[in-house]
Design a protein around this motif. Structure first.
Motif, PDB file in Angstrom:
ATOM      1  N   LYS A   1      -9.635  -8.706   7.824  1.00 36.04           N
ATOM      2  CA  LYS A   1      -8.903  -7.088   7.887  1.00 36.04           C
ATOM      3  C   LYS A   1      -9.059  -6.252   6.895  1.00 36.04           C
ATOM      4  O   LYS A   1      -8.922  -6.748   5.725  1.00 36.04           O
ATOM      5  CB  LYS A   1      -7.192  -7.517   8.685  1.00 36.04           C
ATOM      6  CG  LYS A   1      -6.926  -5.775   9.047  1.00 36.04           C
ATOM      7  CD  LYS A   1      -6.868  -4.660   7.713  1.00 36.04           C
ATOM      8  CE  LYS A   1      -5.679  -3.375   8.307  1.00 36.04           C
ATOM      9  NZ  LYS A   1      -6.056  -2.678   7.120  1.00 36.04           N
ATOM     10  N   ILE A   2      -9.754  -5.106   7.225  1.00 39.55           N
ATOM     11  CA  ILE A   2     -10.593  -4.655   6.422  1.00 39.55           C
ATOM     12  C   ILE A   2      -9.877  -3.317   7.290  1.00 39.55           C
ATOM     13  O   ILE A   2      -9.384  -2.619   8.782  1.00 39.55           O
ATOM     14  CB  ILE A   2     -11.591  -4.481   6.246  1.00 39.55           C
ATOM     15  CG1 ILE A   2     -11.384  -2.848   4.648  1.00 39.55           C
ATOM     16  CG2 ILE A   2     -12.656  -3.820   7.360  1.00 39.55           C
ATOM     17  CD1 ILE A   2     -13.265  -3.397   5.046  1.00 39.55           C
ATOM     18  N   GLY A   3      -9.090  -1.792   6.468  1.00 39.14           N
ATOM     19  CA  GLY A   3      -8.454  -0.946   6.041  1.00 39.14           C
ATOM     20  C   GLY A   3      -9.826   0.150   6.491  1.00 39.14           C
ATOM     21  O   GLY A   3     -10.489   0.536   5.529  1.00 39.14           O
TER      22      GLY A   3
ATOM     23  N   PHE B   1       0.884  -2.824  18.226  1.00 41.15           N
ATOM     24  CA  PHE B   1       1.033  -3.230  17.099  1.00 41.15           C
ATOM     25  C   PHE B   1       1.535  -2.381  16.153  1.00 41.15           C
ATOM     26  O   PHE B   1       2.241  -2.684  15.178  1.00 41.15           O
ATOM     27  CB  PHE B   1      -0.314  -3.904  17.148  1.00 41.15           C
ATOM     28  CG  PHE B   1      -0.878  -4.987  17.946  1.00 41.15           C
ATOM     29  CD1 PHE B   1      -0.459  -6.087  18.168  1.00 41.15           C
ATOM     30  CD2 PHE B   1      -1.675  -5.013  19.159  1.00 41.15           C
ATOM     31  CE1 PHE B   1      -0.679  -7.260  18.122  1.00 41.15           C
ATOM     32  CE2 PHE B   1      -2.722  -5.680  19.728  1.00 41.15           C
ATOM     33  CZ  PHE B   1      -1.993  -6.909  19.385  1.00 41.15           C
ATOM     34  N   GLY B   2       1.537  -1.469  16.063  1.00 37.22           N
ATOM     35  CA  GLY B   2       1.695  -0.086  14.795  1.00 37.22           C
ATOM     36  C   GLY B   2       0.433   0.051  14.120  1.00 37.22           C
ATOM     37  O   GLY B   2       0.106   1.075  12.711  1.00 37.22           O
ATOM     38  N   ASP B   3       0.060  -0.951  13.807  1.00 35.90           N
ATOM     39  CA  ASP B   3      -1.132  -0.810  12.311  1.00 35.90           C
ATOM     40  C   ASP B   3      -2.000  -2.092  12.372  1.00 35.90           C
ATOM     41  O   ASP B   3      -1.489  -3.235  13.279  1.00 35.90           O
ATOM     42  CB  ASP B   3      -0.168  -0.773  10.906  1.00 35.90           C
ATOM     43  CG  ASP B   3       0.434  -2.271  10.732  1.00 35.90           C
ATOM     44  OD1 ASP B   3      -0.164  -3.252  10.592  1.00 35.90           O
ATOM     45  OD2 ASP B   3       1.779  -2.308  11.701  1.00 35.90           O
ATOM     46  N   ASN B   4      -2.827  -1.773  12.053  1.00 33.47           N
ATOM     47  CA  ASN B   4      -4.103  -3.308  12.177  1.00 33.47           C
ATOM     48  C   ASN B   4      -3.760  -4.897  11.541  1.00 33.47           C
ATOM     49  O   ASN B   4      -4.171  -5.536  11.219  1.00 33.47           O
ATOM     50  CB  ASN B   4      -5.081  -2.607  11.978  1.00 33.47           C
ATOM     51  CG  ASN B   4      -6.062  -2.232  12.971  1.00 33.47           C
ATOM     52  OD1 ASN B   4      -5.468  -2.822  13.967  1.00 33.47           O
ATOM     53  ND2 ASN B   4      -6.749  -1.760  13.451  1.00 33.47           N
TER      54      ASN B   4
ATOM     55  N   GLY C   1      -5.645   6.328   7.528  1.00 34.38           N
ATOM     56  CA  GLY C   1      -5.307   5.664   7.409  1.00 34.38           C
ATOM     57  C   GLY C   1      -3.647   5.342   8.228  1.00 34.38           C
ATOM     58  O   GLY C   1      -2.830   6.391   8.325  1.00 34.38           O
ATOM     59  N   THR C   2      -2.898   4.111   8.426  1.00 35.60           N
ATOM     60  CA  THR C   2      -1.464   4.249   9.248  1.00 35.60           C
ATOM     61  C   THR C   2      -0.980   2.994   8.179  1.00 35.60           C
ATOM     62  O   THR C   2       0.263   2.932   8.264  1.00 35.60           O
ATOM     63  CB  THR C   2      -1.215   2.984   9.820  1.00 35.60           C
ATOM     64  OG1 THR C   2      -1.668   2.367  10.591  1.00 35.60           O
ATOM     65  CG2 THR C   2      -2.533   3.907  11.315  1.00 35.60           C
ATOM     66  N   GLY C   3      -1.769   2.272   7.728  1.00 33.86           N
ATOM     67  CA  GLY C   3      -1.165   1.441   6.721  1.00 33.86           C
ATOM     68  C   GLY C   3      -0.179   1.754   4.861  1.00 33.86           C
ATOM     69  O   GLY C   3       0.070   2.323   4.785  1.00 33.86           O
ATOM     70  N   GLY C   4      -0.098   0.611   4.950  1.00 32.86           N
ATOM     71  CA  GLY C   4       0.735   1.024   3.024  1.00 32.86           C
ATOM     72  C   GLY C   4       0.744  -0.542   2.731  1.00 32.86           C
ATOM     73  O   GLY C   4       0.919  -2.083   3.413  1.00 32.86           O
ATOM     74  N   MET C   5       1.310  -0.491   1.621  1.00 34.03           N
ATOM     75  CA  MET C   5       1.822  -2.322   1.026  1.00 34.03           C
ATOM     76  C   MET C   5       3.160  -2.746   2.039  1.00 34.03           C
ATOM     77  O   MET C   5       3.104  -3.954   1.844  1.00 34.03           O
ATOM     78  CB  MET C   5       1.845  -2.325  -0.425  1.00 34.03           C
ATOM     79  CG  MET C   5       1.552  -3.533  -0.685  1.00 34.03           C
ATOM     80  SD  MET C   5       0.038  -4.324  -1.541  1.00 34.03           S
ATOM     81  CE  MET C   5      -0.446  -3.247  -1.917  1.00 34.03           C
TER      82      MET C   5
END
Length: 376
Positions: A8-10, A145-148, A211-215
């Motif tokens: 997976k790449i963000g 899913f909310g995030d990849n 992006g939508t993510g974070g750690m």
């Protein structure tokens, strides 16, 4: 030994933070790395973010959309352009690819889950690299899913992958965000994810502008994947070639140890893909019977019910303190359970006026939470 890999790449790794342009050098290195993995005999799936970011750039937007309808429109613009770039790069190396767009419904509904598995299996047998993204154009808020990161973990579980690589904008997990805390300590190996809480690891939710993510989402993804027996790695997205080095044994990134998960596909589906819509609180005897003796859940062991659900919905099974010990598929609706909780199985027919199942959740439809699995 050839393995099945999900990578997976963000968005933060695929685009330049200042301009939002695609980072073509990173993309080219990623494509070269994945093609090398294929030549080495590995089966490869790429979960790629970036459609919304590319769409924003194409439309001249200066920030990520806030509403779901706007995000869906922008994703529709960006997804085609992103796939064109991938297709050009992979074609130059004679590597066939396929676009796979998923919604959460594809993994929640059993028949669609099985069909998705068969599609991935066929593509991998053909030597194709599937490129996966959430189908933002049609996804609804309740089933996103909310995030990849989550999507990639669920895909890894679906196809029984050996490795999940989460490529991000830091080289590994740290005790705090190294962009804001220079004294943050790197973490190389995580035996059990619950250790992170014991070590007071700070995992901020801050993602990049696009992006939508974070750690925090990556650790949640690692929890899903490792509980399904998949070794998980957080490593630097700007250096995708590190994947090859990690597979050769170099101690790069943060690696999460896999744990013995559900052995059959149905239980992996229950554990990882279904969305629980209720909670059942159990007495200590029921908790012990489920966790230590592998028993089914009976109505007599239920003390409280939370949520509204129907027969065959997924629910969480919780201890009296609220800790999830398992999840499973119920044989009764919440209205029926309100009438029979705490009762013996032989009383159910008289209470409800019809003969129902002896069990509320049969052990074949029940999966222990990762933290309650026996060690060893």
């Amino acid at each position: 030994m050839p393995s099945t890999l999900v990578i997976k790449i963000g968005t933060s790794s695929l685009t330049a933070l200042d301009s939002g342009h695609l980072a073509l050098s990173t993309l080219a290195t990623l494509v070269e790395t994945l093609c090398q993995l294929r030549r080495d005999g590995h089966r490869v799936v790429l979960v790629s973010s970036g459609a919304v970011g590319v769409g924003c750039r194409r439309l001249g937007l200066t920030e990520r959309p806030k509403t779901i309808s706007m995000k869906q429109a922008v994703a529709a613009v960006g997804q085609g352009r992103l796939m064109r770039v991938y297709d050009d790069l992979f074609t130059s190396l004679n590597q066939p690819i396929a676009q796979v767009l998923l919604t959460r419904s594809d993994l929640v509904q059993r028949s669609r889950y099985v069909n998705s598995y068969r599609t991935f299996r066929q593509l991998l047998q053909l030597g194709v690299i599937p490129i996966v993204n959430e189908n933002d154009t049609v996804a609804v808020e309740e089933l996103k899913f909310g995030d990849n990161d989550t999507l990639s973990a669920l895909v890894a579980s679906l196809i029984e992958a050996d490795w999940l690589f989460l490529l991000t904008d830091v080289d590994r997990l740290y005790s705090a965000d190294p962009r804001y805390h220079p004294d943050a300590k790197p973490i190389q190996w995580v035996e059990r994810i619950d250790q992170l809480a014991d070590l007071n690891i700070a995992v901020g939710e801050r993602g990049s502008q696009w992006g939508t993510g974070g750690m925090v989402t990556k650790i949640a993804a690692a929890r899903i994947a490792t509980s399904a027996g998949i070794r998980t790695v957080i490593t630097e997205g700007r250096r995708p070639e590190n994947i090859l080095k990690i597979l050769q044994g170099e101690p790069l990134g943060t690696q999460f140890a896999p744990h013995a998960g559900p052995v059959n596909a149905r239980k992996r589906w229950i554990a990882n893909s279904l969305v629980p819509v209720g909670r059942l609180y159990l007495d200590s005897g029921a908790v012990k019977a489920i966790c230590e003796a592998g028993k089914s859940l009976l109505a007599a062991g239920i003390t409280e019910i939370e949520g509204e659900f129907q027969r065959q919905d997924a629910v969480q099974l919780c201890s009296a303190t609220g800790d999830e010990i398992a999840r499973g598929i119920v044989n009764y609706s919440h209205q029926e359970l309100q009438q029979i909780l705490g009762k013996r199985s032989d009383e159910i027919a008289q209470i409800l006026g019809y003969a129902g199942a002896e069990t509320v959740v049969h052990r074949d439809n029940l999966v222990l939470a990762a933290r309650t699995l026996p060690s060893g």
